[in-house]
Write an enzyme that holds these catalytic residues in place. Sequence first.
Site, PDB file in Angstrom:
ATOM      1  CG  HIS A   1     -37.586  31.253  25.177  1.00 25.35           C
ATOM      2  ND1 HIS A   1     -37.045  30.494  26.328  1.00 25.35           N
ATOM      3  CD2 HIS A   1     -38.826  30.780  25.056  1.00 25.35           C
ATOM      4  CE1 HIS A   1     -37.896  29.598  26.661  1.00 25.35           C
ATOM      5  NE2 HIS A   1     -39.011  29.683  25.938  1.00 25.35           N
TER       6      HIS A   1
ATOM      7  CD  GLU B   1     -59.482  35.717  35.243  1.00 26.28           C
ATOM      8  OE1 GLU B   1     -58.428  35.840  34.613  1.00 26.28           O
ATOM      9  OE2 GLU B   1     -59.719  35.900  36.141  1.00 26.28           O
TER      10      GLU B   1
ATOM     11  CG  ASP C   1     -55.902  32.998  34.309  1.00 21.42           C
ATOM     12  OD1 ASP C   1     -55.024  32.183  34.521  1.00 21.42           O
ATOM     13  OD2 ASP C   1     -55.814  33.971  34.644  1.00 21.42           O
TER      14      ASP C   1
ATOM     15  CB  CYS D   1     -60.477  40.765  28.158  1.00 23.53           C
ATOM     16  SG  CYS D   1     -60.556  40.040  29.576  1.00 23.53           S
TER      17      CYS D   1
END
Length: 840
Positions: free
Chosen positions: A452, A694, A718, A765
């Site tokens: 990570h 979304e 999403d 977006c």
Amino acid sequence: MVNIVLVSHSSLLAAGIVDMMRMVMQQSQVSIAVAAGADDSSQTLGTDAAKIRDAIEDVYSDDGVLVLMDLGSAVLSAEMALDFLAEEKRNRVRLCAAPLVEGAIAAAIQASLGASLDRVAAEAEGALSGKIESLSQRAGTDAAVPPPSSASPVATDVQQVRLVVENRLGLHARPAALFVQTAGRFQSDIRVARAHDSRQVNAKSFNAVAALGIRQYDEIVVSATGADAAEALAALQRLAAEKFGEADDVADEPQPLPSPRSTDTPPGALRGIAASPGYALGQAVVLRNVEPQIERLAIDDPAAEMSRFSVALEAVRSKTRQVRDQIAQHHPYEAAIFDAYLMFLSDPDVLSRVQQIVERERVNVEWAWQQAVRESVQAFESLDNDYMRARAVDIRDVGLQVLTQLLGHTAVTHVDQSGIVVVDDLSPSDTARLDPANVLGICTERGSSTSHSAILARTLGIPAVVGVGPAVAQVRPETPLIIDGFAGLVWIDPDESITADYAAKLAQWRTTYERAQRSSAAPSVTKDGIGIEVAANIGNLEDARAALANGADGVGLLRTEFLFLDRATAPDEDEQFEVYHAIARLMDQRPVVIRTLDVGGDKPLLYLHMAREENPFLGQRAIRLCLERPDLFKPQLRAILRAAAGHRIRIMVPMIADIGEWRRARSILDETIAELRNRGVPIPDHVDVGMMVEVPSAALLAHIFAPEVDFFSIGSNDLTQYTLAAERGNASVAYLQDGLHPAVLIQIRQVVQSAEAAGKWVSVCGELAADRQALPILVGLGVKKLSMSPGSIPQAKELVRQLTLRDVQQWANQALTLESAKAVRHFIRRQLATIGEYEG
Ligand code: PEP
Ligand code: MG
């Protein structure tokens, strides 16, 4: 399914073979067990009959188990193991004389096709023929190698296709395996031959296909006879078009780990893993991670110990949330790393283990916590999966933070001088705390490209080379260093010519970057004159400044939830007004799209006392919550409307799934507008109000929404999550989270067409907007507005300037017909290359 047991003197050898088998089997159900090494720890070379028996039992299947062995006593031990088995099982187990490596690969492929034990064993036993044949041809001998058993004369009633193999290494193990697996799905008899060679082989036999020795650009002829011949040939054609699954190896998968002993390491350089691109020249800033020495102390009051522990845990949770939210402002996906931390900090097994140690052994909680963390770290380290092994670093990091908190120490990393950070390993939270203004580069002794901290270094734009090895420990503070984050190279105290060379590379890299930066304020217009608005996604005023500095044409998404997170109560109307107004003023006459509150899902608000949900992403999120809570929604709408006076503010509603939700939201807005007007509060005559797309239901019914909205903005993060049923931020399903999936693209087209028919505009977006491979497709689909992190804007604008609408429309149309995100990426990469654009 026939399952497979590998018997080897060496556990390392066996583990390597299992890796190769997994590579060729893809997602197959075949189980593999290993019996390797002579003792429990598998460290001593040798074989052990009891282990082999256990391995066979582990993967026993009535369809059969094939046992492959390496040399000498392996065979003896395997024979003994058979004697330990019950007779009915013994009959279904076959000891195979095949060579271990080649046999295992051939057996894996054949077994994954669902072949019988006899067939799998035969394939394994014939596994050397390809190698022998190709080596004897090379030696110019006419070795008497029998043709693969599957060779056959040409059939007469056949359908044929000719394919060119474009793969750089030809039909080597992995593509050949995919070819054979694809052929194996069909009933027809399928044969393959080199063009201009009459010798055909069975396309369902890995050995036979591999023995053809197909190289890059070789042409092959695939012939099929049978009821599903046409489908089979079409599938194989598609596979070839996708380069047999290797289309985007380089960009989509983590870069292969360069070997530390790689012979192409330039003299004087150290090779590590290229973890984050870029060059850095500077002095070493050496950080040392010192794990605190914990003493085992006897205690009298376990309850007091546990309450100290709860306080420390809560403090670390709260800091972790802060780091997560800070990262989430620009990089919501990467922020999920810290959600995993939070999960560990609340893991019931870990916490009860700590309690158990404290209570049973009556010892201090630092000691107990260290034990529990070590156990978890060991569990992860023992997994045979690189990605999961890298998670051990994360757990160590969380563990250390709790210890640091319990002991009242301060965190390790604070870099206040400019330089290249040199450290044994960098935890994600340390990485997130680094200030890119000071930290020119990162060089670590350990680590992997999937750690990570590497992901975060990329996110923060800090060049990094990780896993450089023990030489890093010798680096003294202020030693001159060079980091090549593209090639994974590090120079310690480089000579003048290397330094000059890299100074030039760095300057050129910066020039390219700065060219995009310099022209960032200019409009982005395609070569044939189509203007594309490139706006910014922001979370606060500081981001708005970054947006302007990067040439944003406006704000395409203001994520207002960042005002609401990490505080004890919701911001009131005036506080919100101040922020919205300040942003709108700063952006001057540029449009600012303010999204109403999007909390819930992965962004719960503690002070709302929201009910615990099994699936928060499918629960009371965003507009669903606002419709239930007008006490939250209306003050926000009032604040936005007030800030809109004199500015180009637009309102955007997230997560609309149904027209009823839209209408309820719209009517609360109309009611709020009327109330403000009645009170004489200045607000604009008209504010554009749009919705985010979304949820697939909204995309599919865009034509229903279009007449009622002023605009659509597609939240591809999403939309992808809900279309592919793959939770964003869940790394184990990351392979599905690609907004270039045709299933997502088809929805985007649907939204654009519905919007155009109603004279409305569409923006994208989500992260997709900033993706170099996606951007041309979005423009080709008719999207004229994009919104992204401020830092991505200059490069995105520069890319738009290289495109021609006619081209990208064709690309988009083609992309819609493809079968997977992978295929789309492969395709677009080729198209970008035709216009001289790098692939991204
Ligand atoms: C999206 O879903 O693509 C989006 C832009 O919204 P968020 O990432 O804030 O959920
Ligand atoms: Mg969203």
